[in-house]
Design a protein around this motif. Structure first.
Motif, PDB file in Angstrom:
ATOM      1  N   MET A 121       0.819  -1.205   0.000  1.00 29.80           N
ATOM      2  CA  MET A 121       0.000   0.000   0.000  1.00 29.80           C
ATOM      3  C   MET A 121       0.860   1.265   0.000  1.00 29.80           C
ATOM      4  SD  MET A 121      -2.921  -1.224   2.725  1.00 29.80           S
ATOM      5  CE  MET A 121      -3.786   0.350   2.798  1.00 29.80           C
ATOM      6  N   GLU A 122       1.970   1.238   0.737  1.00 34.75           N
ATOM      7  CA  GLU A 122       2.841   2.407   0.804  1.00 34.75           C
ATOM      8  C   GLU A 122       3.422   2.756  -0.568  1.00 34.75           C
ATOM      9  OE1 GLU A 122       4.766   2.836   5.151  1.00 34.75           O
ATOM     10  OE2 GLU A 122       5.252   0.934   4.163  1.00 34.75           O
ATOM     11  N   VAL A 123       3.597   1.738  -1.404  1.00 31.93           N
ATOM     12  CA  VAL A 123       4.142   1.950  -2.750  1.00 31.93           C
ATOM     13  C   VAL A 123       3.032   2.280  -3.750  1.00 31.93           C
ATOM     14  CG1 VAL A 123       5.389   0.874  -4.662  1.00 31.93           C
ATOM     15  CG2 VAL A 123       6.085   0.417  -2.299  1.00 31.93           C
ATOM     16  N   LYS A 124       1.944   1.497  -3.691  1.00 28.65           N
ATOM     17  CA  LYS A 124       0.892   1.597  -4.702  1.00 28.65           C
ATOM     18  C   LYS A 124      -0.095   2.742  -4.447  1.00 28.65           C
ATOM     19  CE  LYS A 124       1.965  -2.174  -7.103  1.00 28.65           C
ATOM     20  NZ  LYS A 124       2.318  -2.152  -8.544  1.00 28.65           N
ATOM     21  N   VAL A 125      -0.447   2.962  -3.178  1.00 29.08           N
ATOM     22  CA  VAL A 125      -1.472   3.974  -2.865  1.00 29.08           C
ATOM     23  C   VAL A 125      -0.993   4.879  -1.721  1.00 29.08           C
ATOM     24  CG1 VAL A 125      -3.504   2.768  -3.746  1.00 29.08           C
ATOM     25  CG2 VAL A 125      -2.639   2.181  -1.484  1.00 29.08           C
ATOM     26  N   PRO A 126       0.098   5.619  -1.936  1.00 34.74           N
ATOM     27  CA  PRO A 126       0.659   6.445  -0.858  1.00 34.74           C
ATOM     28  C   PRO A 126      -0.308   7.502  -0.329  1.00 34.74           C
ATOM     29  CG  PRO A 126       1.634   7.009  -2.984  1.00 34.74           C
ATOM     30  CD  PRO A 126       0.873   5.734  -3.184  1.00 34.74           C
ATOM     31  N   ALA A 127      -1.144   8.043  -1.204  1.00 40.06           N
ATOM     32  CA  ALA A 127      -2.099   9.056  -0.744  1.00 40.06           C
ATOM     33  C   ALA A 127      -3.117   8.449   0.219  1.00 40.06           C
ATOM     34  CB  ALA A 127      -2.818   9.690  -1.934  1.00 40.06           C
ATOM     35  N   PHE A 128      -3.559   7.231  -0.082  1.00 37.73           N
ATOM     36  CA  PHE A 128      -4.499   6.540   0.812  1.00 37.73           C
ATOM     37  C   PHE A 128      -3.832   6.216   2.143  1.00 37.73           C
ATOM     38  CE2 PHE A 128      -6.760   2.439   1.967  1.00 37.73           C
ATOM     39  CZ  PHE A 128      -7.880   3.077   2.470  1.00 37.73           C
ATOM     40  N   VAL A 129      -2.571   5.810   2.100  1.00 39.98           N
ATOM     41  CA  VAL A 129      -1.826   5.531   3.330  1.00 39.98           C
ATOM     42  C   VAL A 129      -1.733   6.787   4.194  1.00 39.98           C
ATOM     43  CG1 VAL A 129       0.468   4.999   4.251  1.00 39.98           C
ATOM     44  CG2 VAL A 129      -0.513   3.579   2.451  1.00 39.98           C
ATOM     45  N   GLU A 130      -1.487   7.927   3.568  1.00 40.23           N
ATOM     46  CA  GLU A 130      -1.424   9.171   4.326  1.00 40.23           C
ATOM     47  C   GLU A 130      -2.753   9.474   5.005  1.00 40.23           C
ATOM     48  OE1 GLU A 130       1.095  11.207   5.189  1.00 40.23           O
ATOM     49  OE2 GLU A 130       2.295   9.560   4.346  1.00 40.23           O
ATOM     50  N   SER A 131      -3.844   9.178   4.304  1.00 46.06           N
ATOM     51  CA  SER A 131      -5.162   9.409   4.916  1.00 46.06           C
ATOM     52  C   SER A 131      -5.383   8.476   6.104  1.00 46.06           C
ATOM     53  CB  SER A 131      -6.268   9.227   3.873  1.00 46.06           C
ATOM     54  OG  SER A 131      -6.433   7.863   3.508  1.00 46.06           O
ATOM     55  N   LEU A 132      -4.889   7.235   6.008  1.00 44.45           N
ATOM     56  CA  LEU A 132      -4.994   6.302   7.130  1.00 44.45           C
ATOM     57  C   LEU A 132      -4.154   6.771   8.317  1.00 44.45           C
ATOM     58  CD1 LEU A 132      -4.870   2.824   5.326  1.00 44.45           C
ATOM     59  CD2 LEU A 132      -6.871   4.006   6.245  1.00 44.45           C
ATOM     60  N   LYS A 133      -2.991   7.331   8.028  1.00 44.91           N
ATOM     61  CA  LYS A 133      -2.152   7.865   9.097  1.00 44.91           C
ATOM     62  C   LYS A 133      -2.847   9.023   9.797  1.00 44.91           C
ATOM     63  CE  LYS A 133       2.324   6.586   7.063  1.00 44.91           C
ATOM     64  NZ  LYS A 133       3.588   7.095   6.466  1.00 44.91           N
ATOM     65  N   GLN A 134      -3.551   9.838   9.025  1.00 41.94           N
ATOM     66  CA  GLN A 134      -4.288  10.953   9.607  1.00 41.94           C
ATOM     67  C   GLN A 134      -5.428  10.457  10.496  1.00 41.94           C
ATOM     68  OE1 GLN A 134      -3.715  14.363   9.406  1.00 41.94           O
ATOM     69  NE2 GLN A 134      -1.780  13.725   8.475  1.00 41.94           N
ATOM     70  N   LEU A 135      -6.086   9.382  10.068  1.00 35.94           N
ATOM     71  CA  LEU A 135      -7.219   8.855  10.834  1.00 35.94           C
ATOM     72  C   LEU A 135      -6.779   8.106  12.085  1.00 35.94           C
ATOM     73  CD1 LEU A 135      -9.587   7.449   8.051  1.00 35.94           C
ATOM     74  CD2 LEU A 135      -9.927   9.509   9.412  1.00 35.94           C
TER      75      LEU A 135
END
Length: 231
Positions: A121-135
């Motif tokens: 996920m960190e490679v393929k969908v970094p923007a989504f990972v950032e949103s998960l970190k925010q949540l």
């Protein structure tokens, strides 16, 4: 006085995703939301399960001295809502589910689990990972992903809600699905609506699955229309 409403978030989500929805629904009634255990700012060492999340909701109602609640459950939150009302029908009035997956199979679960690998996920969908970190926080987001993957595998192997359970839920329930939602299908959503003694189905035009991009006013209109009928 109108029955208050509880907003239940989906897998990988948190109550922070409901800030705008909660604000707009608050013009009509009192609105509550919570983080399921291990999500958002709620910590947990326990494996995720529908049973655990239903217990979280029950404890929330008791702690806030709420004797009766309507529920809006998004995605997994809708599944939790139906399991909760199956076990504690007197605590719940009406239920709306949106984008909820009902037809859990090993094949579907495995397809979803393939997407829930933190390193990929960190490679393929970094923007989504950032949103998960925010949540969920930079230290907890991976735990949320891995525990969610295990819960989905468990659901695929042994769905918490069986077909015969839906017959037992007498509460008025509206099963909603976005026209463009690919998480669930109209077939399974309509089937559950028919199995529920007081169930109905509504398609929401031009709506995709992610709650973050859903037009809030559209959701508010659907919720208020259903909840305010004979209420």
């Amino acid at each position: 006085m109108k029955t208050p409403i509880l907003l239940l978030h989906g897998a990988l989500g948190s109550k922070e995703q409901f800030v705008s929805l909660r604000e707009k629904l608050s013009f009509e009634r009192e609105v509550f939301s919570l983080d399921f255990e291990g999500h958002g700012k709620s910590k947990s060492e326990t494996n995720f399960s529908i049973e655990l999340f239903a217990e979280n909701a029950i404890n929330f109602l008791r702690e806030n001295k709420i004797s009766k609640i309507d529920i809006f459950g998004y995605s997994m939150g809708g599944y939790v809502a139906l399991y909760l009302v199956l076990k504690h029908p007197d605590l719940v009035g009406k239920i709306i589910t949106l984008g909820t997956k009902f037809d859990w199979t090993p094949m579907f679960a495995e397809c979803e689990i393939k997407l829930l690998n933190p390193e990929i996920m960190e490679v393929k969908v970094p923007a989504f990972v950032e949103s998960l970190k925010q949540l969920h926080g930079t230290q907890n987001w991976k735990n949320v992903v891995l525990k969610t993957a295990k819960m989905m595998r468990d659901l695929g192997d042994n769905p918490t809600l069986k077909q015969t359970d839906f017959y037992k839920i007498n509460n008025e329930t509206l099963i909603c699905l976005g026209e463009l939602d690919t998480m669930s299908t109209q077939t399974e959503s309509k089937n559950v609506a028919k199995l529920l003694p007081n169930g109905s189905f509504q398609e929401i035009k031009n709506l995709k699955h992610p709650i973050e991009i859903a037009p809030v006013d559209t959701i508010v209109a659907v919720v208020n229309n259903f909840m305010n009928t004979n209420n």
